[in-house]
Design a protein around this motif. Structure first.
Motif, PDB file in Angstrom:
ATOM      1  N   ALA A  47       6.891 -17.178  -4.856  1.00  0.00           N
ATOM      2  CA  ALA A  47       6.347 -17.720  -3.599  1.00  0.00           C
ATOM      3  C   ALA A  47       6.957 -17.002  -2.393  1.00  0.00           C
ATOM      4  O   ALA A  47       6.245 -16.668  -1.434  1.00  0.00           O
ATOM      5  CB  ALA A  47       6.602 -19.219  -3.519  1.00  0.00           C
ATOM      6  N   GLU A  48       8.266 -16.744  -2.435  1.00  0.00           N
ATOM      7  CA  GLU A  48       8.926 -16.031  -1.340  1.00  0.00           C
ATOM      8  C   GLU A  48       8.391 -14.609  -1.220  1.00  0.00           C
ATOM      9  O   GLU A  48       8.148 -14.117  -0.110  1.00  0.00           O
ATOM     10  CB  GLU A  48      10.440 -16.012  -1.556  1.00  0.00           C
ATOM     11  N   LEU A  49       8.205 -13.945  -2.347  1.00  0.00           N
ATOM     12  CA  LEU A  49       7.697 -12.577  -2.320  1.00  0.00           C
ATOM     13  C   LEU A  49       6.259 -12.517  -1.816  1.00  0.00           C
ATOM     14  O   LEU A  49       5.888 -11.588  -1.091  1.00  0.00           O
ATOM     15  CB  LEU A  49       7.810 -11.947  -3.711  1.00  0.00           C
ATOM     16  N   LYS A  50       5.455 -13.504  -2.176  1.00  0.00           N
ATOM     17  CA  LYS A  50       4.083 -13.546  -1.656  1.00  0.00           C
ATOM     18  C   LYS A  50       4.099 -13.726  -0.146  1.00  0.00           C
ATOM     19  O   LYS A  50       3.284 -13.117   0.568  1.00  0.00           O
ATOM     20  CB  LYS A  50       3.294 -14.675  -2.318  1.00  0.00           C
ATOM     21  N   SER A  51       5.019 -14.538   0.353  1.00  0.00           N
ATOM     22  CA  SER A  51       5.151 -14.722   1.792  1.00  0.00           C
ATOM     23  C   SER A  51       5.563 -13.411   2.460  1.00  0.00           C
ATOM     24  O   SER A  51       5.025 -13.043   3.512  1.00  0.00           O
ATOM     25  CB  SER A  51       6.174 -15.819   2.078  1.00  0.00           C
ATOM     26  N   ASP A  52       6.510 -12.702   1.848  1.00  0.00           N
ATOM     27  CA  ASP A  52       6.939 -11.409   2.385  1.00  0.00           C
ATOM     28  C   ASP A  52       5.783 -10.410   2.388  1.00  0.00           C
ATOM     29  O   ASP A  52       5.614  -9.648   3.346  1.00  0.00           O
ATOM     30  CB  ASP A  52       8.104 -10.837   1.562  1.00  0.00           C
ATOM     31  N   ILE A  53       4.996 -10.409   1.332  1.00  0.00           N
ATOM     32  CA  ILE A  53       3.850  -9.507   1.247  1.00  0.00           C
ATOM     33  C   ILE A  53       2.870  -9.803   2.372  1.00  0.00           C
ATOM     34  O   ILE A  53       2.354  -8.878   3.021  1.00  0.00           O
ATOM     35  CB  ILE A  53       3.165  -9.618  -0.132  1.00  0.00           C
ATOM     36  N   LYS A  54       2.621 -11.082   2.619  1.00  0.00           N
ATOM     37  CA  LYS A  54       1.695 -11.467   3.686  1.00  0.00           C
ATOM     38  C   LYS A  54       2.202 -10.973   5.039  1.00  0.00           C
ATOM     39  O   LYS A  54       1.436 -10.413   5.830  1.00  0.00           O
ATOM     40  CB  LYS A  54       1.520 -12.984   3.698  1.00  0.00           C
ATOM     41  N   LEU A  56       4.284  -8.489   5.628  1.00  0.00           N
ATOM     42  CA  LEU A  56       4.248  -7.031   5.680  1.00  0.00           C
ATOM     43  C   LEU A  56       2.818  -6.514   5.856  1.00  0.00           C
ATOM     44  O   LEU A  56       2.609  -5.511   6.543  1.00  0.00           O
ATOM     45  CB  LEU A  56       4.884  -6.445   4.422  1.00  0.00           C
ATOM     46  N   LYS A  57       1.844  -7.175   5.260  1.00  0.00           N
ATOM     47  CA  LYS A  57       0.452  -6.775   5.457  1.00  0.00           C
ATOM     48  C   LYS A  57       0.042  -6.965   6.912  1.00  0.00           C
ATOM     49  O   LYS A  57      -0.644  -6.114   7.484  1.00  0.00           O
ATOM     50  CB  LYS A  57      -0.473  -7.572   4.542  1.00  0.00           C
ATOM     51  N   GLU A  58       0.468  -8.084   7.516  1.00  0.00           N
ATOM     52  CA  GLU A  58       0.156  -8.319   8.926  1.00  0.00           C
ATOM     53  C   GLU A  58       0.807  -7.255   9.799  1.00  0.00           C
ATOM     54  O   GLU A  58       0.179  -6.737  10.729  1.00  0.00           O
ATOM     55  CB  GLU A  58       0.619  -9.713   9.343  1.00  0.00           C
ATOM     56  N   GLU A  59       2.059  -6.916   9.512  1.00  0.00           N
ATOM     57  CA  GLU A  59       2.753  -5.879  10.269  1.00  0.00           C
ATOM     58  C   GLU A  59       2.058  -4.526  10.076  1.00  0.00           C
ATOM     59  O   GLU A  59       1.890  -3.767  11.036  1.00  0.00           O
ATOM     60  CB  GLU A  59       4.213  -5.790   9.815  1.00  0.00           C
ATOM     61  N   HIS A  60       1.638  -4.241   8.852  1.00  0.00           N
ATOM     62  CA  HIS A  60       0.931  -2.994   8.557  1.00  0.00           C
ATOM     63  C   HIS A  60      -0.368  -2.922   9.349  1.00  0.00           C
ATOM     64  O   HIS A  60      -0.685  -1.883   9.954  1.00  0.00           O
ATOM     65  CB  HIS A  60       0.650  -2.895   7.060  1.00  0.00           C
ATOM     66  N   GLU A  62      -1.089  -4.411  12.119  1.00  0.00           N
ATOM     67  CA  GLU A  62      -0.762  -4.230  13.533  1.00  0.00           C
ATOM     68  C   GLU A  62      -0.397  -2.781  13.835  1.00  0.00           C
ATOM     69  O   GLU A  62      -0.830  -2.214  14.839  1.00  0.00           O
ATOM     70  CB  GLU A  62       0.394  -5.154  13.911  1.00  0.00           C
ATOM     71  N   LEU A  63       0.388  -2.165  12.939  1.00  0.00           N
ATOM     72  CA  LEU A  63       0.775  -0.772  13.149  1.00  0.00           C
ATOM     73  C   LEU A  63      -0.423   0.164  13.037  1.00  0.00           C
ATOM     74  O   LEU A  63      -0.540   1.133  13.798  1.00  0.00           O
ATOM     75  CB  LEU A  63       1.869  -0.373  12.151  1.00  0.00           C
ATOM     76  N   VAL A  64      -1.326  -0.108  12.110  1.00  0.00           N
ATOM     77  CA  VAL A  64      -2.540   0.703  11.989  1.00  0.00           C
ATOM     78  C   VAL A  64      -3.375   0.578  13.258  1.00  0.00           C
ATOM     79  O   VAL A  64      -3.923   1.576  13.759  1.00  0.00           O
ATOM     80  CB  VAL A  64      -3.350   0.282  10.736  1.00  0.00           C
ATOM     81  N   LYS A  65      -3.436  -0.627  13.796  1.00  0.00           N
ATOM     82  CA  LYS A  65      -4.173  -0.847  15.043  1.00  0.00           C
ATOM     83  C   LYS A  65      -3.547  -0.041  16.182  1.00  0.00           C
ATOM     84  O   LYS A  65      -4.258   0.592  16.966  1.00  0.00           O
ATOM     85  CB  LYS A  65      -4.165  -2.342  15.377  1.00  0.00           C
ATOM     86  N   LYS A  66      -2.210  -0.026  16.260  1.00  0.00           N
ATOM     87  CA  LYS A  66      -1.532   0.749  17.300  1.00  0.00           C
ATOM     88  C   LYS A  66      -1.763   2.240  17.118  1.00  0.00           C
ATOM     89  O   LYS A  66      -1.969   2.973  18.092  1.00  0.00           O
ATOM     90  CB  LYS A  66      -0.030   0.445  17.287  1.00  0.00           C
ATOM     91  N   ILE A  67      -1.742   2.714  15.886  1.00  0.00           N
ATOM     92  CA  ILE A  67      -1.983   4.127  15.608  1.00  0.00           C
ATOM     93  C   ILE A  67      -3.392   4.517  16.043  1.00  0.00           C
ATOM     94  O   ILE A  67      -3.594   5.555  16.690  1.00  0.00           O
ATOM     95  CB  ILE A  67      -1.766   4.447  14.110  1.00  0.00           C
TER      96      ILE A  67
END
Length: 98
Positions: A47-54, A56-60, A62-67
């Protein structure tokens, strides 16, 4: 006293399959390599890892949007280069005030 011990032994003899089953379940639940304690710990970790994945996907995303924004708009790229990295054009002088 011997009669009570004999009665207990007879009772255990009659219920030996119950005791074997309970012993087997205790071994499986408590002492096995994949016991319930490890199972619940692994479920919590999943459950913790799934939360981390979520996150990190949101951060990814956001970074793709900035790029994409930097690739499309040269003014934004120039602003970031000037502010974050201290870059300037050849005919400009930079004064850094701290």
């Amino acid at each position: 006293m011997n009669d009570s011990i004999g009665d207990i032994i007879k009772w255990i003899g009659r219920h030996k399959y119950l005791f074997v089953t309970l012993a087997f379940l205790a071994i499986i639940i408590l002492f096995d390599e994949n016991n319930l304690i490890k199972h619940f710990h692994n479920q919590r970790e999943i459950a913790e890892l799934k939360s981390d994945i979520k996150e990190l996907k949101e951060e990814h995303d956001e970074l793709v949007k900035k790029i994409n924004e930097l690739d499309k708009d040269t003014d934004v790229m120039e602003k970031v280069a000037r502010q974050k990295y201290g870059m300037h054009l050849d005919n400009e002088d930079i004064f850094i005030i701290e």
